[in-house]
Design a protein around this motif. Structure first.
Motif, short mmCIF file in Angstrom:
data_model
loop_
_atom_site.label_atom_id
_atom_site.label_comp_id
_atom_site.label_asym_id
_atom_site.label_seq_id
_atom_site.Cartn_x
_atom_site.Cartn_y
_atom_site.Cartn_z
N GLU A 1 -0.17 -2.43 13.73
CA GLU A 1 -0.59 -2.53 12.33
C GLU A 1 0.30 -1.74 11.38
O GLU A 1 0.14 -1.81 10.16
N ASP A 2 1.26 -1.00 11.90
CA ASP A 2 2.25 -0.32 11.05
C ASP A 2 3.40 -1.27 10.66
O ASP A 2 4.26 -0.90 9.85
N GLU B 1 0.83 -1.19 0.00
CA GLU B 1 0.00 0.00 0.00
C GLU B 1 0.88 1.25 0.00
O GLU B 1 1.95 1.27 0.58
N VAL C 1 1.87 4.72 1.30
CA VAL C 1 1.77 5.36 2.60
C VAL C 1 1.83 6.87 2.50
O VAL C 1 1.03 7.58 3.10
N ALA D 1 -1.66 8.53 3.45
CA ALA D 1 -2.80 7.63 3.55
C ALA D 1 -3.54 7.91 4.86
O ALA D 1 -2.93 8.34 5.85
N ASP D 2 -4.84 7.66 4.85
CA ASP D 2 -5.64 7.92 6.05
C ASP D 2 -5.10 7.18 7.27
O ASP D 2 -5.17 7.67 8.40
N SER D 3 -4.55 6.00 7.04
CA SER D 3 -4.09 5.17 8.16
C SER D 3 -2.88 5.75 8.88
O SER D 3 -2.58 5.36 10.01
N VAL D 4 -2.17 6.69 8.25
CA VAL D 4 -0.97 7.24 8.87
C VAL D 4 -1.03 8.76 9.03
O VAL D 4 -0.11 9.36 9.61
N LYS D 5 -2.09 9.35 8.54
CA LYS D 5 -2.21 10.81 8.61
C LYS D 5 -2.11 11.26 10.05
O LYS D 5 -2.65 10.64 10.97
N LYS E 1 1.90 1.87 15.72
CA LYS E 1 0.93 0.85 16.13
C LYS E 1 1.37 -0.51 15.56
O LYS E 1 2.07 -0.55 14.54
#
Length: 122
Positions: A89-90, A46, A48, A61-65, A87
């Motif tokens: 999940e990172d 993905e 990032v 990406a929203d997951s790391v913003k 996290k």
């Protein structure tokens, strides 16, 4: 031979921080979009984050913003990814790439590094 080399990965506890570095050799990055991708175990790669050639436009990406920060130093032919409040999940292999575009689109990247492993675990 054109090459991107990532460094800075490692094991970090949840909530911790890491800074990844990507250095280009045998070509200059100052006209290229630079991007970071990651691939978690068992998941697809993905995008990032990415940064425009001059550094003025950045995408996350929203997951790391709000937790990651991308920057570049064209004089050093280097791009950085500062990661905060990590996290589990990172966790994944983080790849540096160079190409075009305003989003980290793998199809738009011409050069890739081999990756650096980030593990977020207690």
């Amino acid at each position: 031979q054109f090459e991107l080399v990532e460094s800075g990965g490692g094991l970090v506890q949840p909530g911790g921080s890491l800074t990844l570095t990507c250095e280009a050799s045998d070509f200059t990055i100052d006209s290229l979009t630079m991007a970071w991708f990651r691939q978690a175990p068992g998941k697809e790669r993905e995008g990032v984050s990415c940064i425009s050639s001059g550094g003025g436009v950045k995408y996350y990406a929203d997951s790391v913003k709000d937790r990651y920060r991308i920057s570049r130093d064209n004089a050093k032919n280097t791009v950085y990814l500062q990661m905060f409040i990590l996290k589990p999940e990172d966790t994944g292999i983080y790849f540096c790439a160079a190409g075009t575009g305003s989003r980290p689109n793998a199809d738009s990247m011409n050069y890739w590094g081999k990756g650096t492993l980030v593990i977020v675990s207690s």
